[in-house]
Design a protein around this motif. Structure first.
Motif, PDB file in Angstrom:
ATOM      1  N   GLN A  50       0.825  -1.207   0.000  1.00  0.00           N
ATOM      2  CA  GLN A  50       0.000   0.000   0.000  1.00  0.00           C
ATOM      3  C   GLN A  50       0.860   1.258   0.000  1.00  0.00           C
ATOM      4  O   GLN A  50       0.560   2.237  -0.694  1.00  0.00           O
ATOM      5  CB  GLN A  50      -0.925   0.000   1.223  1.00  0.00           C
ATOM      6  CG  GLN A  50      -1.836   1.215   1.317  1.00  0.00           C
ATOM      7  CD  GLN A  50      -2.757   1.342   0.126  1.00  0.00           C
ATOM      8  OE1 GLN A  50      -3.278   0.335  -0.357  1.00  0.00           O
ATOM      9  NE2 GLN A  50      -2.975   2.556  -0.357  1.00  0.00           N
ATOM     10  N   SER A  54       0.936   4.004  -3.012  1.00  0.00           N
ATOM     11  CA  SER A  54       0.538   5.379  -2.700  1.00  0.00           C
ATOM     12  C   SER A  54       1.614   6.367  -3.120  1.00  0.00           C
ATOM     13  O   SER A  54       1.315   7.440  -3.669  1.00  0.00           O
ATOM     14  CB  SER A  54       0.262   5.517  -1.200  1.00  0.00           C
ATOM     15  OG  SER A  54      -0.814   4.685  -0.805  1.00  0.00           O
ATOM     16  N   MET A  84      -7.786  18.717  -2.773  1.00  0.00           N
ATOM     17  CA  MET A  84      -8.596  17.679  -2.165  1.00  0.00           C
ATOM     18  C   MET A  84      -9.543  17.058  -3.199  1.00  0.00           C
ATOM     19  O   MET A  84      -9.785  15.849  -3.186  1.00  0.00           O
ATOM     20  CB  MET A  84      -9.405  18.254  -0.993  1.00  0.00           C
ATOM     21  CG  MET A  84      -8.552  18.731   0.177  1.00  0.00           C
ATOM     22  SD  MET A  84      -7.414  17.449   0.771  1.00  0.00           S
ATOM     23  CE  MET A  84      -8.573  16.201   1.325  1.00  0.00           C
ATOM     24  N   TYR A  87      -7.402  14.648  -5.273  1.00  0.00           N
ATOM     25  CA  TYR A  87      -7.147  13.402  -4.540  1.00  0.00           C
ATOM     26  C   TYR A  87      -8.390  12.521  -4.508  1.00  0.00           C
ATOM     27  O   TYR A  87      -8.307  11.293  -4.666  1.00  0.00           O
ATOM     28  CB  TYR A  87      -6.695  13.708  -3.114  1.00  0.00           C
ATOM     29  CG  TYR A  87      -5.341  14.360  -3.015  1.00  0.00           C
ATOM     30  CD1 TYR A  87      -4.299  13.991  -3.863  1.00  0.00           C
ATOM     31  CD2 TYR A  87      -5.090  15.357  -2.068  1.00  0.00           C
ATOM     32  CE1 TYR A  87      -3.058  14.594  -3.775  1.00  0.00           C
ATOM     33  CE2 TYR A  87      -3.845  15.952  -1.968  1.00  0.00           C
ATOM     34  CZ  TYR A  87      -2.840  15.573  -2.822  1.00  0.00           C
ATOM     35  OH  TYR A  87      -1.595  16.174  -2.735  1.00  0.00           O
ATOM     36  N   LYS A  88      -9.552  13.155  -4.308  1.00  0.00           N
ATOM     37  CA  LYS A  88     -10.795  12.402  -4.240  1.00  0.00           C
ATOM     38  C   LYS A  88     -11.135  11.786  -5.594  1.00  0.00           C
ATOM     39  O   LYS A  88     -11.541  10.624  -5.688  1.00  0.00           O
ATOM     40  CB  LYS A  88     -11.932  13.322  -3.776  1.00  0.00           C
ATOM     41  CG  LYS A  88     -13.255  12.599  -3.575  1.00  0.00           C
ATOM     42  CD  LYS A  88     -14.321  13.555  -3.043  1.00  0.00           C
ATOM     43  CE  LYS A  88     -15.639  12.816  -2.843  1.00  0.00           C
ATOM     44  NZ  LYS A  88     -16.697  13.734  -2.311  1.00  0.00           N
ATOM     45  N   LYS A  91      -8.816   9.014  -6.280  1.00  0.00           N
ATOM     46  CA  LYS A  91      -8.855   8.013  -5.211  1.00  0.00           C
ATOM     47  C   LYS A  91      -7.464   7.791  -4.605  1.00  0.00           C
ATOM     48  O   LYS A  91      -6.994   6.658  -4.450  1.00  0.00           O
ATOM     49  CB  LYS A  91      -9.413   6.689  -5.738  1.00  0.00           C
ATOM     50  CG  LYS A  91     -10.848   6.794  -6.238  1.00  0.00           C
ATOM     51  CD  LYS A  91     -11.364   5.461  -6.750  1.00  0.00           C
ATOM     52  CE  LYS A  91     -12.801   5.583  -7.244  1.00  0.00           C
ATOM     53  NZ  LYS A  91     -13.323   4.293  -7.754  1.00  0.00           N
ATOM     54  N   VAL A  92      -6.809   8.909  -4.293  1.00  0.00           N
ATOM     55  CA  VAL A  92      -5.473   8.872  -3.702  1.00  0.00           C
ATOM     56  C   VAL A  92      -5.509   9.545  -2.341  1.00  0.00           C
ATOM     57  O   VAL A  92      -6.021  10.662  -2.208  1.00  0.00           O
ATOM     58  CB  VAL A  92      -4.446   9.590  -4.604  1.00  0.00           C
ATOM     59  CG1 VAL A  92      -3.094   9.702  -3.897  1.00  0.00           C
ATOM     60  CG2 VAL A  92      -4.294   8.848  -5.926  1.00  0.00           C
ATOM     61  N   ASN A  93      -4.991   8.856  -1.341  1.00  0.00           N
ATOM     62  CA  ASN A  93      -4.876   9.433   0.001  1.00  0.00           C
ATOM     63  C   ASN A  93      -3.435   9.875   0.201  1.00  0.00           C
ATOM     64  O   ASN A  93      -2.533   9.036   0.249  1.00  0.00           O
ATOM     65  CB  ASN A  93      -5.263   8.407   1.061  1.00  0.00           C
ATOM     66  CG  ASN A  93      -5.272   8.993   2.470  1.00  0.00           C
ATOM     67  OD1 ASN A  93      -4.725  10.064   2.710  1.00  0.00           O
ATOM     68  ND2 ASN A  93      -5.886   8.288   3.400  1.00  0.00           N
ATOM     69  N   PHE A  95      -1.815  10.722   2.662  1.00  0.00           N
ATOM     70  CA  PHE A  95      -1.205  10.289   3.916  1.00  0.00           C
ATOM     71  C   PHE A  95      -1.041   8.769   3.996  1.00  0.00           C
ATOM     72  O   PHE A  95      -0.415   8.261   4.926  1.00  0.00           O
ATOM     73  CB  PHE A  95      -2.037  10.763   5.117  1.00  0.00           C
ATOM     74  CG  PHE A  95      -2.238  12.247   5.164  1.00  0.00           C
ATOM     75  CD1 PHE A  95      -1.200  13.095   5.508  1.00  0.00           C
ATOM     76  CD2 PHE A  95      -3.459  12.798   4.824  1.00  0.00           C
ATOM     77  CE1 PHE A  95      -1.385  14.462   5.547  1.00  0.00           C
ATOM     78  CE2 PHE A  95      -3.650  14.169   4.852  1.00  0.00           C
ATOM     79  CZ  PHE A  95      -2.612  15.007   5.215  1.00  0.00           C
ATOM     80  N   SER A  96      -1.610   8.043   3.038  1.00  0.00           N
ATOM     81  CA  SER A  96      -1.589   6.581   3.118  1.00  0.00           C
ATOM     82  C   SER A  96      -0.198   5.996   2.927  1.00  0.00           C
ATOM     83  O   SER A  96       0.064   4.869   3.335  1.00  0.00           O
ATOM     84  CB  SER A  96      -2.539   5.986   2.077  1.00  0.00           C
ATOM     85  OG  SER A  96      -2.162   6.371   0.763  1.00  0.00           O
TER      86      SER A  96
END
Length: 245
Positions: A50, A54, A84, A87-88, A91-93, A95-96
């Protein structure tokens, strides 16, 4: 808290090290450390997977991120909102990629203490489980001449080279700057700094800490690099397949 740390992290890792030490040919501590490192990497494979995905996703988004920064340079609030939304949508976080590293940090601390205590011939072996054969002491010599209870300049340099290779591989994924931009992006600057800072820090640590910990870091870095190669190759094949369709 220290008792909980010992119960969850320190004692299990110590016992795994002793177990591998008992079953390796000639009770070679170096081979035992390599086996322990491989096992830890296998257990943490989902987290590492993960994290690498990421990091790659964030680098692939860098051109779009730079476009947003340039477009909303005078409006930080709008810039943050656009980030934001990006990222949404992708579909990327952001902080992940850091969370798996934070989760694994206690393991690194435990490994350090295990190698420090176990290779120094302290009373750490009193914590060996009853169902595991307890040696009188762990012989810190590997390959007949490497004393892993002391710092090893050779292993430190090799670990630094491996760290450079691993970070360089990730930095290759950094796309070029947008046409017309004069200054390097902040991500590109940080990328260059990490490319040299991490290997230098690794060598410094290797010259300071026991060789057993440096060997652990060397093997971990090599396995991380190979994992990255696998993820990048698989992603590249998937991209080509989709493009062909």
């Amino acid at each position: 808290m220290s008792e909980l740390f010992n119960l969850i992290f320190y004692q299990p890792i110590l016992n795994l090290l002793v177990f591998f030490y008992n079953i390796t040919p000639g009770n070679d501590i170096g081979l035992a450390i390599v086996a322990l490192t491989v096992l830890i990497r296998l257990v943490s494979y989902p987290l590492n997977q993960q994290s690498i995905k990421s990091q790659k996703a964030l680098r692939d988004l860098q051109p779009k991120i730079e476009e947003i920064k340039k477009k909303y340079a005078a409006n930080k609030q709008e810039q943050g909102r656009a980030m934001m939304e990006l990222y949404k949508a992708e579909k990327v976080n952001p902080f992940s990629s850091c969370l798996p590293l934070l989760i694994q940090f206690p393991f690194l601390i435990a490994v350090y203490y295990v190698f420090r205590d176990g290779l120094a011939g302290s009373k750490a072996l009193d914590l060996v489980y009853p169902f595991i054969a307890k040696p009188e002491a762990l012989n810190p010599i590997t390959l007949g001449f490497f004393d892993l209870s002391k710092s090893s300049p050779v292993l430190a340099i090799l670990a630094g080279i491996a760290q450079f290779w691993q970070v360089k591989m990730m930095s290759i994924q950094q796309p070029p700057n947008i046409a017309g931009a004069r200054d390097e992006s902040m991500a590109a600057i940080m990328n260059k700094q990490m490319l040299y800072f991490m290997p230098i820090l690794t060598v410094f640590i290797g010259f300071t800490f026991p060789g057993g910990l440096t060997l652990y870091w060397l093997v971990t870095t090599l396995l991380t690099g190979l994992h990255q190669l696998y993820v990048f190759k698989k992603s590249h094949q998937s991209t080509n397949l989709n493009a062909g369709v």
